[in-house]
Design an enzyme around this catalytic site. Structure first.
Site, short mmCIF file in Angstrom:
data_model
loop_
_atom_site.label_atom_id
_atom_site.label_comp_id
_atom_site.label_asym_id
_atom_site.label_seq_id
_atom_site.Cartn_x
_atom_site.Cartn_y
_atom_site.Cartn_z
N HIS A 47 -0.50 4.84 6.81
CA HIS A 47 0.21 5.46 5.70
C HIS A 47 0.50 6.93 5.96
O HIS A 47 -0.16 7.57 6.78
CB HIS A 47 -0.62 5.32 4.41
CG HIS A 47 -1.11 3.92 4.18
ND1 HIS A 47 -2.38 3.51 4.53
CD2 HIS A 47 -0.47 2.84 3.68
CE1 HIS A 47 -2.52 2.23 4.24
NE2 HIS A 47 -1.38 1.79 3.73
N SER A 86 0.80 -1.23 0.00
CA SER A 86 0.00 0.00 0.00
C SER A 86 0.83 1.27 0.00
O SER A 86 0.33 2.34 -0.35
CB SER A 86 -0.94 0.01 1.22
OG SER A 86 -0.20 -0.12 2.41
N ASP A 116 -3.68 7.93 7.87
CA ASP A 116 -4.80 7.09 8.30
C ASP A 116 -4.44 6.05 9.35
O ASP A 116 -5.18 5.10 9.57
CB ASP A 116 -5.41 6.39 7.08
CG ASP A 116 -4.39 5.51 6.35
OD1 ASP A 116 -3.24 5.44 6.81
OD2 ASP A 116 -4.75 4.90 5.33
#
Length: 392
Positions: free
Chosen positions: A351, A41, A348
């Site tokens: 990240h 991610s 978040d």
């Protein structure tokens, strides 16, 4: 030597020379026409979204002004890397709508690991697109691009054949392999015990790309996972296990162990792949500096998620960024953005914000945190003596 044998040798030498990176004695920046990225991610530009649904708002709010397949309010490191070479942002390989692969492709998906996980994305969040699957996708992409280009169909949306040997190959993966162990309630020592196998598989992945013509590699180490609100909230940590900046020392210890072993792997790869230029990038040090010196650098609340809801770290694993609840039949956004992510480090809970990513990129692009210490735009060049198998 027979004439036909001599001819084969000459052809082989010519082919090898066309793939040999240039010497860094040249001051010319690298002409890298494409980027192929493998990761999780931290560099996913829409892979998981294409397979399992778009990231929810407010993801993307800062730069794209709408969700854009990234777990961030805006751009990621891989976006800034593409920008620096004047290339468009990488389309996710899994995204079939509106994608353009003429300057590379992104095989990363959120939740990806180096090793396959014996679980599903619905159980643990681990993506089924582990690194070995990403390599299969790359191989298919390479093979089919050549076939389709010869047919003259969609050739403008695919890389030219010589781009595969001239491209930059970026790897940013491994973080989820470490946290996977803690999800299984393994101890720090037990997580460390499987790190060598994880890195063996990463090494094999680099070799597979090399066998298909890849020559320029840019490999990020893993960041300080112990400074992520997600880790601090989910895995119990006593006060004595927190460092003076509030990060979880055991988790960072594992990350540093992973990174040291990764250095050893890169040394071996340089010996085994003589035509490759492999840059090891110490992202850990940059990210830890940002967290520990946040106020001095113009940021604030480095351990608090900008987008989230509740708890000490503004992170709730069951109600992540963009999470909603239903009240009397109406959906209400609960896990909202903090409103000013430009001064925040963490987006978040897992990240980094675009602002943080931009700062991190500015540090790593100069080569100060790279081994060898070459700027990103010179990453295709061999050292002056042609040797790339030693660390400074």
């Amino acid at each position: 030597m027979e004439p036909h044998s001599f001819k084969k040798v000459v052809i082989g030498l010519i082919f090898s020379m066309t793939l040999l990176p240039s010497s860094s004695s040249s001051s010319a920046p690298c002409n890298l026409p494409a980027i192929f990225n493998f990761g999780d991610s931290n560099s996913d530009t829409g892979g998981l979204s294409a397979a399992f649904g778009q990231t929810p708002a407010p993801n993307g709010e800062t730069y794209f002004h709408a969700p854009a397949g990234r777990y961030c309010d805006g751009r990621l490191l891989i976006d800034f890397i593409a920008e620096s070479f004047g290339l468009p942002y990488l389309s996710a390989y899994l995204d079939s709508v509106g994608s353009n692969f003429s300057h590379g492709a992104n095989f990363a998906t959120a939740g990806s690991t180096i090793r396959r996980q014996n679980t599903t994305i619905f159980q643990s969040g681990a993506s089924p697109i582990s690194l070995d699957v990403q390599l299969v996708q790359f191989s298919e992409f390479h093979t089919r691009s050549k076939i389709i280009s010869k047919q003259g169909v969609f050739h403008k949306l695919l890389p030219k054949e010589d781009y595969f040997s001239k491209a930059l190959y970026t790897f940013d993966i491994g973080q989820n392999d470490l946290t996977a162990g803690y999800k299984l309630n393994l101890t720090t020592e037990q997580v460390k015990a499987y790190v060598p196998d994880v890195l063996l598989q990463l090494s094999e992945a680099v070799k597979r790309v090399y066998d298909q013509g890849g020559r320029t590699f840019w490999i990020h180490n893993t960041g300080p996972v112990g400074c992520l609100p997600y880790v601090l909230d989910r895995f119990l940590t006593s006060a004595t296990q927190l460092d003076k900046y509030g990060c979880g020392s055991p988790f960072n210890e594992v990350a540093q162990y992973f990174n040291q072993r990764l250095k050893d792997v890169v040394i071996q790869l340089r010996k085994q792949l003589p035509l490759a230029v492999i840059t090891y990038v110490d992202v850990y040090s940059v990210k830890y500096t940002l967290v520990s010196q946040a106020k001095k650098l113009g940021f604030e609340l480095p351990l608090i998620a900008c987008c989230g809801h509740g708890g000490k770290y503004n992170f709730n694993n069951s109600l992540r960024c963009g999470g909603k609840i239903t009240v009397k039949g109406k959906e209400i956004l609960i896990a909202k953005s903090c409103g000013n992510p430009s001064v925040r480090v963490n987006w978040d809970g897992i990240h980094f914000t675009e602002a943080a990513n931009k700062w991190i990129f500015q540090q790593i692009t100069s080569g100060s945190f790279s081994d060898p210490p070459l700027p990103l735009k010179m990453a295709c060049h061999l050292s002056k003596d042609g040797a790339m198998n030693k660390f400074r």
